[in-house]
Design an enzyme around this catalytic site. Structure first.
Site, PDB file in Angstrom:
ATOM      1  CG  ASP A 258      -1.960   1.078   1.198  1.00 48.13           C
ATOM      2  OD1 ASP A 258      -2.528   1.294   0.107  1.00 48.13           O
ATOM      3  OD2 ASP A 258      -2.210   1.724   2.237  1.00 48.13           O
ATOM      4  CG  HIS A 263       2.572   6.673  -1.463  1.00 48.08           C
ATOM      5  ND1 HIS A 263       2.062   6.884  -2.724  1.00 48.08           N
ATOM      6  CD2 HIS A 263       1.509   6.412  -0.675  1.00 48.08           C
ATOM      7  CE1 HIS A 263       0.744   6.756  -2.678  1.00 48.08           C
ATOM      8  NE2 HIS A 263       0.393   6.468  -1.457  1.00 48.08           N
ATOM      9  CE  LYS A 363      -3.458   2.223   6.850  1.00 45.58           C
ATOM     10  NZ  LYS A 363      -3.571   3.636   6.498  1.00 45.58           N
TER      11      LYS A 363
END
Ligand code: NAP
Length: 517
Positions: A258, A263, A363
């Protein structure tokens, strides 16, 4: 800005291509991304007169609804999610006249015939010839949509006919190298590589674009940007939120796919690449690919010593209780999906040989922030260093990508007074203080570039495939291995103890992003 600054402002917009009148078709028009990002971005571009005139926006999705109903939904979306929140009634009315809806199922040829009819009905010739297809759909639907567009005569590969067609595809682009290659092969049957614009919205961020300006328009920094001066580099993308309602998606993705594959590796490429021969899209993308290819490949057996994964357990963020990942909605009990990754990469080229690049994302960490820290080598062990030992902080440049965007140079200074004390001080450039609070959303820039046909900020085929080839062995190294006790971290902490140890092995420590008041 004083008069001299004004005189020294170098305008590069002459390089920009012209935004020609076109029709934008959004597949997945009733989805979350359309409401939260795409339409607010198009609305702002419209209000700032950056969209071509004329322009048409057609939304394509499965649900039955009228164009009026869709426009009302979009207006509510702009009011809720746009960066200004405020919608100017008059401007919205003008914008809304450019918008219509086309109900259809992605697999239904008739729906594309209907879409073709809608486009053929536009008066202006360019609106029928210049077509931007935005695939805000699941990647498994990209090829199907492209094939139907091709069959309907809307998407033409390498045609000599007037006009252009481009396909913008959302991330995730595949889930491993094989699936990305398959997707590329399927897509390029219907569209040439130069017609395909793969999104990584990080590249649309001002601060990420500024990495190249900072490096290549300032002689003083670029000279330091080598193994001779740099000790190591840290890239952190931390999120305060947990997976929330995206548990189902996250179970398939995990933090590595993800965030790291796209990124973080993109930021790494921009930070470490060689200067391109020109500002053309292909020159920049060539250098990014070269850099990604220089990352030392990890065999799956080496993963344990270079990559750390983690999963959050219950804890607190900002005083708010958080459940553990395994207790989140749509998450399998006992799942081994990682919500945290810390990695140590080496770049085997002349400039960076031996300099570790530490990447970290997760996270439910204490702060949401993205930053790059260039940590310079310590001073020689004489004079002040000989006296202070490890307490003498090494210099660092921190590029804060978000929030509180800015750049900080950290160096040592004498504490005023009669006693002799040294401590780190900072020189700080803040985007907000220098340029005001206006920062366009990444999607505004990306949509405009796609309309103008400039691919610089989009990911090329070899780039996405190279990134997957770095990621795949890591996944293999983890496969069939359950998380061990030290691969859990409490929500609200900076990740696992093993992530600290990863750096400690080379005498380094993570420098956590700090809140900016
Ligand atoms: N949401 C984000 O912030 C975000 C960020 C980055 C990337 N992405 C990516 O962007 C893509 C779209 O995300 P999303 O969150 O907008 O998804 P979403 O909310 O689930 O929306 C999916 C859209 O696709 C349409 N659709 C699905 N199957 C269809 C079919 N067979 N025929 C016609 N229409 C169909 C749905 O139409 P109906 O509602 O009419 O069924 C809906 O408009 C995904 O690949 C996602 O990974 C999303």
């Amino acid at each position: 800005m004083d008069q001299l600054d004004e005189l020294l402002t170098c305008r590069l917009d002459f390089r920009r291509r012209k935004a020609e009148p076109c029709s934008i078709v959004i597949f997945g028009a009733s989805g979350d991304l359309t409401a939260r990002k795409l339409i607010p971005a198009l609305y702002h571009l419209f209000t700032e007169k950056q969209l071509p005139d004329p322009v048409r926006i057609i939304g394509f999705a499965r649900r039955e609804k009228s164009s009026e109903a869709w426009r009302a939904e979009l207006k509510a979306g702009v009011e809720a999610f746009s960066r200004t929140k405020r919608v100017d009634g008059r401007l919205w009315e003008a914008f809304a006249t450019c918008i219509e809806y086309c109900q259809g199922e992605f697999s239904d040829a008739q729906a594309y015939a209907k879409l073709a009819g809608q486009i053929a009905g536009f008066e202006h010739a360019a609106l029928k010839q210049n077509l931007l297809f935005y695939l805000s759909t699941s990647p498994s639907q990209f090829a199907e949509v492209a094939e139907h567009l091709s069959k309907a005569g809307l998407l033409k590969r390498e045609t000599t006919e007037p006009g252009w067609q481009r396909v913008v595809v959302e991330k995730p682009f595949g889930h491993d190298l094989l699936s990305a290659q398959k997707l590329n092969t399927e897509l390029t049957r219907f569209a040439h590589e130069k017609q395909i614009f793969r999104i990584d919205h990080y590249l649309g961020k001002e601060t990420v674009q500024n990495i190249l300006m900072f490096r290549f328009s300032n002689a003083i920094f670029e000279q330091l940007w080598t193994r001779q001066s740099v000790d190591h580099i840290q890239i952190t993308v931390s999120e305060k939120i947990g997976v929330g309602s995206r548990g189902g998606y996250y179970e398939e993705a995990g933090a590595l796919r993800d965030m790291v594959q796209n990124h973080l590796l993109q930021v790494l490429a921009l930070i470490a690449m060689e200067p391109p021969v020109s500002l053309e899209a292909e020159s920049i993308r060539d250098e990014k690919v070269k850099l990604l290819r220089s990352i030392r490949p990890l065999h799956s057996s080496q993963v344990a010593t270079s990559i750390v994964r983690g999963q959050y357990t219950a804890g607190e963020v900002d005083g708010q209780p958080r459940v553990g990942y395994r207790e989140e909605n749509k998450v399998r009990p006992g799942t081994n999906v990682e919500t945290f990754v810390a990695a140590r990469f080496l770049v085997d080229n002349w400039r960076w040989s031996g300099v570790p690049f530490y990447l970290r994302t997760g996270k439910n960490l204490p702060l949401s922030a993205s930053e790059v820290r260039i940590q310079f080598r310590p001073t020689p062990n004489v004079l002040f260093a000989a006296q202070c030992g490890t307490k003498l902080d090494a210099n660092a440049i921190t590029l804060r990508l978000q929030p509180n965007e800015g750049i900080t140079l950290r160096f040592n200074g004498k504490v005023p007074g009669t006693s002799l004390q040294i401590r780190p001080v900072r020189m700080h450039f803040s985007y907000d203080s220098e340029f005001g609070a206006y920062t366009p959303e990444a999607y505004e820039r990306l949509l405009l570039e796609a309309i103008e046909g400039d691919a610089t900020l989009f990911i090329r085929r070899d780039e996405v495939e190279t990134a997957w080839s770095i990621i795949d062995p890591i996944r293999e190294g983890w496969s069939n291995r359950s998380l061990s006790n030290d691969e859990f971290y409490s929500a609200g902490t900076w990740g696992t103890v093993a992530a600290e140890q990863l750096l400690a092995a080379s005498g380094h420590t993570w420098r956590n992003p700090q809140p900016v008041s």
